[in-house]
Design a protein around this motif. Structure first.
Motif, short mmCIF file in Angstrom:
data_model
loop_
_atom_site.label_atom_id
_atom_site.label_comp_id
_atom_site.label_asym_id
_atom_site.label_seq_id
_atom_site.Cartn_x
_atom_site.Cartn_y
_atom_site.Cartn_z
N LEU A 177 0.82 -1.22 0.00
CA LEU A 177 0.00 0.00 0.00
C LEU A 177 0.86 1.27 0.00
N PHE A 178 1.83 1.32 0.90
CA PHE A 178 2.65 2.52 1.03
C PHE A 178 3.50 2.76 -0.21
N GLU A 179 4.26 1.74 -0.60
CA GLU A 179 5.18 1.93 -1.73
C GLU A 179 4.43 2.29 -3.01
N SER A 180 3.30 1.64 -3.22
CA SER A 180 2.59 1.92 -4.47
C SER A 180 1.87 3.27 -4.38
N THR A 181 1.50 3.68 -3.17
CA THR A 181 0.87 5.00 -3.04
C THR A 181 1.86 6.11 -3.35
N ILE A 182 3.05 6.01 -2.69
CA ILE A 182 3.97 7.15 -2.85
C ILE A 182 4.58 7.18 -4.25
N ARG A 183 4.76 6.00 -4.86
CA ARG A 183 5.43 5.98 -6.16
C ARG A 183 4.43 6.06 -7.32
N ILE A 184 3.38 5.22 -7.27
CA ILE A 184 2.48 5.16 -8.43
C ILE A 184 1.40 6.24 -8.32
N HIS A 235 20.82 6.17 6.70
CA HIS A 235 20.87 7.26 5.71
C HIS A 235 19.47 7.84 5.49
N LEU A 236 18.46 7.01 5.69
CA LEU A 236 17.08 7.48 5.53
C LEU A 236 16.78 8.71 6.38
N VAL A 237 17.46 8.82 7.56
CA VAL A 237 17.21 9.95 8.46
C VAL A 237 17.61 11.28 7.82
N LEU A 294 21.47 4.11 -4.03
CA LEU A 294 21.19 5.29 -4.86
C LEU A 294 20.08 6.14 -4.23
N ARG A 295 20.04 6.12 -2.92
CA ARG A 295 18.95 6.80 -2.21
C ARG A 295 19.08 8.32 -2.33
N PRO A 296 17.93 9.00 -2.14
CA PRO A 296 17.91 10.45 -2.36
C PRO A 296 18.13 11.33 -1.12
N GLU A 297 18.03 10.79 0.11
CA GLU A 297 17.79 11.68 1.26
C GLU A 297 18.80 12.81 1.42
N THR A 298 20.10 12.52 1.20
CA THR A 298 21.07 13.62 1.38
C THR A 298 20.82 14.73 0.36
N SER A 350 13.70 2.54 -8.51
CA SER A 350 12.92 3.56 -9.25
C SER A 350 13.12 4.94 -8.65
N PHE A 351 13.44 5.00 -7.34
CA PHE A 351 13.57 6.33 -6.75
C PHE A 351 14.83 7.07 -7.20
N PHE A 352 15.76 6.36 -7.88
CA PHE A 352 16.91 7.09 -8.41
C PHE A 352 16.44 8.10 -9.46
N GLY A 354 13.04 8.88 -9.82
CA GLY A 354 11.92 9.64 -9.26
C GLY A 354 12.37 10.71 -8.29
N GLU A 355 13.41 10.42 -7.53
CA GLU A 355 13.81 11.35 -6.47
C GLU A 355 15.23 11.90 -6.64
N THR A 356 16.21 10.99 -6.65
CA THR A 356 17.60 11.43 -6.53
C THR A 356 17.97 12.43 -7.63
N ASN A 411 5.83 14.93 -2.04
CA ASN A 411 5.53 13.74 -1.23
C ASN A 411 6.85 13.02 -0.91
N THR A 412 6.77 11.94 -0.17
CA THR A 412 8.02 11.33 0.29
C THR A 412 8.77 10.62 -0.84
N GLU A 413 8.19 10.61 -2.02
CA GLU A 413 8.88 10.07 -3.19
C GLU A 413 9.22 11.21 -4.16
N ALA A 414 9.24 12.44 -3.64
CA ALA A 414 9.63 13.62 -4.43
C ALA A 414 8.64 14.01 -5.52
C1 DMJ Z 1 11.71 6.20 -1.16
O1 DMJ Z 1 10.83 5.29 -1.65
C2 DMJ Z 1 11.04 7.19 -0.27
O2 DMJ Z 1 11.85 8.30 -0.12
C3 DMJ Z 1 10.71 6.63 1.07
O3 DMJ Z 1 10.18 7.59 1.93
C4 DMJ Z 1 11.95 6.08 1.71
N1 DMJ Z 1 12.61 5.17 0.84
C5 DMJ Z 1 12.86 5.52 -0.52
C6 DMJ Z 1 14.13 6.28 -0.78
O4 DMJ Z 1 15.17 6.02 0.01
#
Ligand code: DMJ
Length: 660
Positions: free
Chosen positions: A286-293, A482-484, A554-558, A616-618, A620-622, A645-648
């Motif tokens: 539910l969460f992953e598909s909500t924020i991404r799709i 790193h998520l923090v 390849l996370r985006p948070e930084t 996919s978030f590389f 979508g977000e990074t 949103n949390t997926e940028a």
């Molecule tokens: C993304 O799907 C979102 O940023 C989520 O909030 C946390 N995990 C990844 C990126 O690291």
């Protein structure tokens, strides 16, 4: 003597003789005298009629002047507006009327207005010139938006929400002013610009071009080896499926729009239109598909104005709703979008707290756009229930919640990392999305920040880096995911929207730390988890990494937080740090045949060990945050008009409802 001439016969008509150009002697005074004489010779009635006629003409002239001037002003304003074509249409697009149906089965999901795809095209790259109707619609939108914003301002000046949290009095309407950028480069306009008033789009600068190049490289790999699948496996030149819904493609739609990649966007749109089908026997999270799709489709709709994306979003939203049918109204983690069967993970009936509390921005927006309240109601019920639960520690929440009892489980463990992170992010962002009125969200957020300060903040040795650790049953652990690193950006955003200035101080300090989490690694890329050294006398570095935590996905948070910090302080160092990170991505994660790969060891530059996966978030977000970070234009997706949103995926901040 001649008798006096007989009186002139009275005539009830007017004769005016104009002797144009017949100057007797060329003198103007003669002309004036002759006119005057003629005027005197007229009867009173004739004079009155002439005067009336002239006054009438004057009035008509005046009225038509005003109306023509108005039209010109409007035309002028419109063309000025159109000249300022932005990648993002100003927020608050009109909310289409509600309709419930599956777009795949029936074209009648949305109001049965003539189906025309009015697409505005990526910045500077109009896909198709808007036709008259779409132009009219835009003008109407602009007019309505101006009215609404006007109303909002008026309302703000009379009603200021004052929220108090343990002595801190907050006046939410007082946002921090973006700093002047004296020493930092070219001056820029304040980011508190009214929505829709935006500058001429700048052509991408050198660093932005490097991001575009990186995106194209990633896209080339996806297109060649994984087209229409969830994720690219760039090393084996294949793909992996998670939901089987073209996850990367949907996550990347708005990035393509923002980067101005017209051809790529059009091709992806075609895939969404022709191939994306949600009638599938497949479980989605539910969460992953909500924020991404859902988030990706809603953003694509807002940026492009293309109804296709909204129809898909509504269809998808409907298919997610069964997840909320639990005894507690706390949703299950998974739902089958074909059958509607929802369930928790196999090993537990718990959901994670971050997952159930980080779907609200999307569901609320879906309700606003469709007019169907069920999405918002389902999601907000979760917020209400979590708000009133016991088991928090000064606003900090445990990581799990049970879908049967509705209570927190695994009590006493507190983190800002995995499983809790975006709970905090969405408290603030929902408050912003809703026009800073829902004070309960704000209070929970403020309380949580105090909880973080009280229980989770420490400073490392020897460099005294401020970090956020974890607490397990009263024991502090110097561990930070790193998520923090989303947190500096969120804190800065809150400060910008009027929250206490010390949030900004904390944001800066944590930003330095997140940068060091990258900088102190041999590849310049952060590992998934670090541990900070707390012992002054040791010869250890501040940032320690355990072998199992050395990977980088390849996370985006930084770079996400770097974007906020740069946007809100104007300090160029944040762009420079992001630039270093982009170069590291290019050096250690770029796969020559196309795509980027997560790596297993950020401490071994000679062999970073590609893991053969591009999340996919590389895209979508990074890469999106990097592109926005390198922009010096605060009006590009202004933080006063959009909330990410949390997926940028940017969603519009709602204008306050009209009063009366
Ligand atoms: C993304 O799907 C979102 O940023 C989520 O909030 C946390 N995990 C990844 C990126 O690291």
């Amino acid at each position: 003597m001649y008798p006096p001439p007989p009186p002139a016969p009275h005539r009830d008509f007017i004769s005016v003789t104009l002797s144009l150009g017949q100057s007797y002697d060329g003198s103007k005074s003669w002309r004036r005298r002759s006119c005057w004489r003629k005027w005197k010779q007229l009867s009173r009635l004739q004079r009155n009629v002439i005067l009336f006629f002239l006054t009438f003409l004057l009035l008509c002239g005046l009225l038509s002047y005003i109306s023509v001037a108005d039209q010109w002003r409007a035309v002028d304003g419109r063309s000025a507006e159109e000249r300022k074509v932005r990648p993002a249409d100003p927020p608050v697009l009109p909310a289409p009327q509600k309709a419930d149906a599956n777009p795949e089965n029936s074209p009648g999901l949305l109001p049965q207005k003539p189906q025309r795809h009015f697409r505005r095209g990526p910045p500077n790259l109009q896909i198709r010139a808007p036709d008259k109707d779409s132009k009219d619609r835009r003008q109407d939108d602009t007019r309505r938006r101006d009215e609404v914003v006007g109303d909002a301002r008026q309302e703000e000046s009379t009603q200021r929400t004052v929220v108090s949290w343990r002595g801190a009095v907050i006046e939410p309407e007082q946002g921090t002013e973006p700093p002047s950028r004296k020493a930092e480069g070219p001056p820029t306009k304040p980011s508190s610009q009214a929505p829709g008033i935006q500058n001429q789009p700048a052509s991408p600068n050198e660093r932005q071009r490097a991001v575009i190049d990186a995106f194209r490289h990633a896209w080339t790999g996806y297109r060649k080896f994984a087209w229409g699948h969830d994720e690219l496996k760039p090393v084996s030149r294949s793909f992996s499926e998670w939901f089987g819904l073209g996850l990367t493609l949907i996550d990347a739609l708005d990035t393509m729009w923002i980067l101005g990649l017209k051809k790529e966007f059009e091709e992806a749109r075609k895939w969404v239109s022709k191939k994306l089908r949600f009638q599938k026997d497949v479980d989605v999270n539910l969460f992953e598909s909500t924020i991404r799709i859902l988030g990706g489709l809603l953003s694509a709709y807002h940026l492009s104005g293309d109804d296709l994306f909204l129809r898909k979003a509504e269809d998808f939203g409907n298919r997610l709703l069964p997840a909320f049918q639990t005894p507690s109204r706390i949703p299950y983690s998974d739902v089958n979008i074909g059958t509607g069967a929802a369930h928790p993970p196999r090993w537990t009936s718990d959901s994670t707290v971050a997952e159930v509390t980080s779907i609200q921005l999307e569901f609320r927006e879906l309700s606003r756009l469709t007019g169907s309240k069920k999405f918002q109601e389902a999601a907000e019920e979760v917020t209400r229930r979590v708000h009133s639960l016991s088991g928090k520690k000064d606003g900090l929440v445990p990581m799990f919640i049970n879908t049967h009892s509705g209570l927190f489980t695994h009590m006493g463990v507190f983190t800002l990392g995995a499983r809790a992170d975006s709970y905090y992010e969405y408290l603030l962002k929902q408050w912003i999305q809703g026009g800073k009125k829902e004070t309960q969200l704000l209070e929970d957020y403020l309380e949580a920040v105090e909880g973080i300060k009280r229980h989770l903040l420490r400073r490392s040795e020897p460099r005294k880096l401020t970090f956020v650790g974890e607490l397990a049953h009263g024991r502090f652990s110097a561990k930070m995911d790193h998520l923090v690193c989303f947190l500096p950006g969120t804190l800065a955003l809150g400060a910008h929207h009027g929250l206490p200035a010390d949030h900004m101080e904390l944001a800066r300090a944590l930003m330095d730390t997140c940068y060091q989490m990258n900088r102190q690694m041999e590849t310049g890329l952060s590992p998934e988890i670090v541990h900070f050294n707390l012992y002054p006398q040791s010869d250890r570095k501040d940032v320690q990494v355990k072998p199992a935590d050395r990977h980088n996905l390849l996370r985006p948070e930084t770079v996400e937080s770097l974007f906020y910090l740069h946007r809100l302080t104007g300090e160029r160092k944040y762009q420079d740090w992001g630039w270093e990170i982009l170069q590291s991505f290019n050096k250690y994660t770029r796969v020559p045949s196309g795509g980027y790969s997560s790596i297993s060891n950020v401490q071994d530059p000679l062999n970073p060990q590609p893991r053969d996966k591009m999340e996919s978030f590389f895209l979508g977000e990074t890469l999106k945050y990097l592109y926005l970070l390198f922009s010096d234009d605060p009006a590009l997706l202004s933080l006063d008009a959009y909330v990410f949103n949390t997926e940028a995926h940017p969603l519009p901040i709602w204008a306050p409802p009209r009063v009366g």
